[in-house]
Design a protein around this motif. Structure first.
Motif, PDB file in Angstrom:
ATOM      1  N   MET A  21       6.145  19.385   1.343  1.00  0.00           N
ATOM      2  CA  MET A  21       4.981  18.983   0.555  1.00  0.00           C
ATOM      3  C   MET A  21       5.449  18.405  -0.772  1.00  0.00           C
ATOM      4  O   MET A  21       6.327  18.948  -1.413  1.00  0.00           O
ATOM      5  N   SER A  22       4.887  17.286  -1.189  1.00  0.00           N
ATOM      6  CA  SER A  22       5.322  16.644  -2.420  1.00  0.00           C
ATOM      7  C   SER A  22       4.890  17.452  -3.634  1.00  0.00           C
ATOM      8  O   SER A  22       4.002  18.301  -3.574  1.00  0.00           O
ATOM      9  N   LYS A  23       5.546  17.150  -4.756  1.00  0.00           N
ATOM     10  CA  LYS A  23       5.225  17.850  -5.999  1.00  0.00           C
ATOM     11  C   LYS A  23       3.769  17.637  -6.371  1.00  0.00           C
ATOM     12  O   LYS A  23       3.095  18.564  -6.838  1.00  0.00           O
ATOM     13  N   GLU A  24       3.245  16.412  -6.172  1.00  0.00           N
ATOM     14  CA  GLU A  24       1.865  16.125  -6.533  1.00  0.00           C
ATOM     15  C   GLU A  24       0.892  16.992  -5.738  1.00  0.00           C
ATOM     16  O   GLU A  24      -0.066  17.533  -6.284  1.00  0.00           O
ATOM     17  N   ARG A  25       1.188  17.152  -4.428  1.00  0.00           N
ATOM     18  CA  ARG A  25       0.317  17.975  -3.601  1.00  0.00           C
ATOM     19  C   ARG A  25       0.403  19.441  -3.994  1.00  0.00           C
ATOM     20  O   ARG A  25      -0.579  20.174  -3.964  1.00  0.00           O
ATOM     21  N   GLU A  26       1.603  19.905  -4.382  1.00  0.00           N
ATOM     22  CA  GLU A  26       1.758  21.280  -4.821  1.00  0.00           C
ATOM     23  C   GLU A  26       0.988  21.524  -6.113  1.00  0.00           C
ATOM     24  O   GLU A  26       0.386  22.579  -6.300  1.00  0.00           O
ATOM     25  N   MET A  27       1.009  20.537  -7.020  1.00  0.00           N
ATOM     26  CA  MET A  27       0.286  20.694  -8.271  1.00  0.00           C
ATOM     27  C   MET A  27      -1.217  20.750  -8.023  1.00  0.00           C
ATOM     28  O   MET A  27      -1.939  21.500  -8.677  1.00  0.00           O
ATOM     29  N   VAL A  28      -1.687  19.963  -7.052  1.00  0.00           N
ATOM     30  CA  VAL A  28      -3.104  20.015  -6.686  1.00  0.00           C
ATOM     31  C   VAL A  28      -3.439  21.385  -6.114  1.00  0.00           C
ATOM     32  O   VAL A  28      -4.480  21.977  -6.406  1.00  0.00           O
ATOM     33  N   SER A  66       0.073  32.646 -11.150  1.00  0.00           N
ATOM     34  CA  SER A  66       0.028  32.508  -9.697  1.00  0.00           C
ATOM     35  C   SER A  66       1.365  31.957  -9.207  1.00  0.00           C
ATOM     36  O   SER A  66       1.893  30.991  -9.767  1.00  0.00           O
ATOM     37  N   LEU A  67       1.905  32.544  -8.155  1.00  0.00           N
ATOM     38  CA  LEU A  67       3.239  32.185  -7.676  1.00  0.00           C
ATOM     39  C   LEU A  67       3.126  31.084  -6.625  1.00  0.00           C
ATOM     40  O   LEU A  67       2.843  31.346  -5.455  1.00  0.00           O
ATOM     41  N   VAL A  68       3.360  29.852  -7.073  1.00  0.00           N
ATOM     42  CA  VAL A  68       3.314  28.674  -6.200  1.00  0.00           C
ATOM     43  C   VAL A  68       4.549  27.839  -6.484  1.00  0.00           C
ATOM     44  O   VAL A  68       4.836  27.514  -7.641  1.00  0.00           O
ATOM     45  N   TYR A  69       5.264  27.494  -5.438  1.00  0.00           N
ATOM     46  CA  TYR A  69       6.446  26.653  -5.601  1.00  0.00           C
ATOM     47  C   TYR A  69       6.029  25.229  -5.937  1.00  0.00           C
ATOM     48  O   TYR A  69       5.146  24.654  -5.299  1.00  0.00           O
ATOM     49  N   VAL A  70       6.668  24.657  -6.960  1.00  0.00           N
ATOM     50  CA  VAL A  70       6.445  23.263  -7.335  1.00  0.00           C
ATOM     51  C   VAL A  70       7.805  22.581  -7.410  1.00  0.00           C
ATOM     52  O   VAL A  70       8.666  22.976  -8.199  1.00  0.00           O
ATOM     53  N   ILE A  83       9.834  29.987 -13.015  1.00  0.00           N
ATOM     54  CA  ILE A  83      11.006  29.936 -12.135  1.00  0.00           C
ATOM     55  C   ILE A  83      10.688  29.151 -10.864  1.00  0.00           C
ATOM     56  O   ILE A  83      11.521  28.393 -10.363  1.00  0.00           O
ATOM     57  N   LEU A  84       9.484  29.301 -10.352  1.00  0.00           N
ATOM     58  CA  LEU A  84       9.089  28.612  -9.129  1.00  0.00           C
ATOM     59  C   LEU A  84       8.729  27.151  -9.377  1.00  0.00           C
ATOM     60  O   LEU A  84       8.584  26.379  -8.429  1.00  0.00           O
ATOM     61  N   ASN A  85       8.562  26.771 -10.630  1.00  0.00           N
ATOM     62  CA  ASN A  85       8.291  25.373 -10.975  1.00  0.00           C
ATOM     63  C   ASN A  85       9.614  24.696 -11.307  1.00  0.00           C
ATOM     64  O   ASN A  85      10.120  24.792 -12.425  1.00  0.00           O
ATOM     65  N   THR A  86      10.193  24.011 -10.330  1.00  0.00           N
ATOM     66  CA  THR A  86      11.528  23.432 -10.516  1.00  0.00           C
ATOM     67  C   THR A  86      11.519  22.182 -11.383  1.00  0.00           C
ATOM     68  O   THR A  86      12.571  21.586 -11.601  1.00  0.00           O
ATOM     69  N   GLU A  87      10.349  21.784 -11.853  1.00  0.00           N
ATOM     70  CA  GLU A  87      10.261  20.657 -12.780  1.00  0.00           C
ATOM     71  C   GLU A  87      10.252  21.123 -14.227  1.00  0.00           C
ATOM     72  O   GLU A  87      10.034  20.330 -15.140  1.00  0.00           O
ATOM     73  N   HIS A  88      10.505  22.400 -14.420  1.00  0.00           N
ATOM     74  CA  HIS A  88      10.383  22.967 -15.765  1.00  0.00           C
ATOM     75  C   HIS A  88      11.533  22.522 -16.656  1.00  0.00           C
ATOM     76  O   HIS A  88      12.660  22.334 -16.208  1.00  0.00           O
ATOM     77  N   ARG A  89      11.228  22.381 -17.934  1.00  0.00           N
ATOM     78  CA  ARG A  89      12.231  22.044 -18.942  1.00  0.00           C
ATOM     79  C   ARG A  89      13.148  23.244 -19.160  1.00  0.00           C
ATOM     80  O   ARG A  89      12.693  24.389 -19.156  1.00  0.00           O
ATOM     81  N   PRO A  90      14.464  23.025 -19.352  1.00  0.00           N
ATOM     82  CA  PRO A  90      15.362  24.142 -19.662  1.00  0.00           C
ATOM     83  C   PRO A  90      14.885  24.908 -20.898  1.00  0.00           C
ATOM     84  O   PRO A  90      14.490  24.317 -21.896  1.00  0.00           O
ATOM     85  N   LYS A  91      14.936  26.246 -20.798  1.00  0.00           N
ATOM     86  CA  LYS A  91      14.448  27.057 -21.917  1.00  0.00           C
ATOM     87  C   LYS A  91      14.992  28.472 -21.791  1.00  0.00           C
ATOM     88  O   LYS A  91      15.599  28.848 -20.787  1.00  0.00           O
ATOM     89  N   ILE A  92      14.753  29.291 -22.819  1.00  0.00           N
ATOM     90  CA  ILE A  92      15.102  30.703 -22.815  1.00  0.00           C
ATOM     91  C   ILE A  92      13.918  31.501 -23.327  1.00  0.00           C
ATOM     92  O   ILE A  92      13.232  31.085 -24.269  1.00  0.00           O
ATOM     93  N   ASN A  93      13.636  32.622 -22.654  1.00  0.00           N
ATOM     94  CA  ASN A  93      12.614  33.564 -23.097  1.00  0.00           C
ATOM     95  C   ASN A  93      13.274  34.922 -23.305  1.00  0.00           C
ATOM     96  O   ASN A  93      13.875  35.475 -22.382  1.00  0.00           O
ATOM     97  N   ILE A  94      13.166  35.440 -24.516  1.00  0.00           N
ATOM     98  CA  ILE A  94      13.791  36.719 -24.878  1.00  0.00           C
ATOM     99  C   ILE A  94      12.694  37.755 -25.072  1.00  0.00           C
ATOM    100  O   ILE A  94      11.841  37.606 -25.946  1.00  0.00           O
ATOM    101  N   LEU A  95      12.731  38.793 -24.234  1.00  0.00           N
ATOM    102  CA  LEU A  95      11.768  39.877 -24.359  1.00  0.00           C
ATOM    103  C   LEU A  95      12.498  41.166 -24.718  1.00  0.00           C
ATOM    104  O   LEU A  95      13.706  41.144 -24.971  1.00  0.00           O
ATOM    105  N   ASN A  96      11.789  42.282 -24.733  1.00  0.00           N
ATOM    106  CA  ASN A  96      12.366  43.523 -25.245  1.00  0.00           C
ATOM    107  C   ASN A  96      13.595  43.979 -24.456  1.00  0.00           C
ATOM    108  O   ASN A  96      14.622  44.342 -25.031  1.00  0.00           O
ATOM    109  N   ASP A  97      13.483  43.996 -23.130  1.00  0.00           N
ATOM    110  CA  ASP A  97      14.571  44.568 -22.334  1.00  0.00           C
ATOM    111  C   ASP A  97      15.124  43.600 -21.284  1.00  0.00           C
ATOM    112  O   ASP A  97      15.865  44.016 -20.401  1.00  0.00           O
TER     113      ASP A  97
END
Length: 351
Positions: A1-8, A17-21, A92-106
């Motif tokens: 399935m194309s990225k456009e269809r996944e986004m729809v 919501s856990l959906v692969y993109v 994580i499931l959105n493979t079009e995401h910009r590189p980033k870091i999220n720092i939480l408590n643990d």
């Protein structure tokens, strides 16, 4: 399935919501574990994600590698069992995401890109890799099989260097180092190709060279988007509590490497832009040479055309027509004018 269809498909769903993109079908999920502490080493593949629990609950360093994003239940398990925020699992499931870091408590979540340069297609191939740091457990989550981390696995298996005697933070450093080293290899390769294009352009600035320059210019822009945020990721990681002081020293080395990569990428983009300017200048100069030749030829023929036009008029009474020497005199005049103009142009250094 194309990225456009996944986004729809994802549209209208609540946050988290856990959906692969992604650009391609999600590959079958495979899970492998490398667990080590000093001389003790366990490496195995698991069929059920629940099988990782005995390892992640121990004091050893556990590297859980997940290849493929097909099985959403795996990521629900990570979300629920390890307390990773649903929005981060969604990223994580959105493979079009910009590189980033999220720092939480643990725990810490990082998203990066692994890259390979496809010289035949003249494009950058990329794969997203997400890293979750939770105590002594490291998750690496990839889109598909194949990565740049085999040197790290080899070091663990063969007990090379210090990795088996260090904390999980050192494993994170080793993974980041392998990814950044690949950036450096590919950026140097691209830079070398651009230098070759520059040589080819000087010899023959044709449309093929122009197309290659555009390709490499786009590659430089694409690579910059991938590499630039990594410096921010490493800086953020140096400030976290999950990285001990000893490992922090090694991260500075990775930081130096990423600066080198950034400089190489910027140089690549600058070279590509300069090559475009040089190309258009070369084409313009070549056109100017052609126009100069045509102008000289036209200038020479203007007086000749004038003389030929006069003697081509159909008048009955033209005095020169009755002269026996009129024809050779006209020819001599035209030849003399031509030679005179050529000598004049030569003296002016117009050619």
């Amino acid at each position: 399935m194309s990225k456009e269809r996944e986004m729809v498909k994802k549209k209208g769903l609540p946050p988290g919501s856990l959906v692969y993109v992604g650009d391609e079908e999600a590959s079958t999920t495979k899970i492998s574990i490398i667990d080590y502490l000093g001389e003790n080493l366990v490496e195995r593949k698991v069929d059920q994600v629940e099988d990782i629990l005995p390892y992640t609950d121990s004091q050893s360093v556990t590297w859980v590698n997940i290849e493929g994003l097909d099985d959403i239940n795996v990521f629900k398990f990570i979300r629920d069992e390890y307390g990773v925020h649903p929005l981060l699992i969604e990223d994580i499931l959105n493979t079009e995401h910009r590189p980033k870091i999220n720092i939480l408590n643990d725990y810490v979540v990082m998203i990066l890109k692994m890259v390979w340069f496809n010289k035949e297609e003249v494009e950058i191939e990329e794969e997203q890799i997400s890293i979750i740091i939770k105590d002594q457990t490291i998750f690496t989550i990839q889109e598909r099989e194949g990565d740049v981390l085999e040197p790290v696995r080899k070091a663990i298996r063969q007990n090379l260097g210090r990795i088996r005697n260090m904390s999980a933070g050192y494993l994170v450093y080793s993974i980041l180092d392998a990814i950044v080293d690949q950036y450096l290899i590919e950026s140097e390769r691209i830079s070398s190709d651009i230098e070759q294009i520059e040589e080819d352009m000087v010899m023959n600035p044709d449309q093929t060279v122009l197309q290659q320059i555009y390709y490499y210019k786009n590659i430089g822009m694409h690579l910059r988007k991938i590499v630039w945020p990594v410096k921010e990721i490493i800086t953020g990681l140096e400030k976290t509590k999950v990285i001990d002081l000893n490992t922090g020293f090694y991260l500075k080395d990775v930081s130096d490497h990423i600066i080198h990569v950034m400089d190489t990428v910027e140089m690549t983009r600058t070279m590509a832009a300069n090559l475009l300017d040089v190309y258009f200048s070369s084409v313009s100069n070549k056109m100017n040479e052609v126009m100069k030749v045509l102008t000289i030829v036209s200038t020479i023929f203007i007086p000749l055309t004038f003389i030929a036009g006069i003697y081509g008029m159909n008048f009955m009474y033209m005095p020169e027509l009755d002269e026996p020497m009129a024809y050779p005199v006209v020819w001599g005049l035209m030849i003399a004018m031509t030679l005179g103009m050529i000598l004049y142009f030569k003296r002016k250094r117009w050619f």
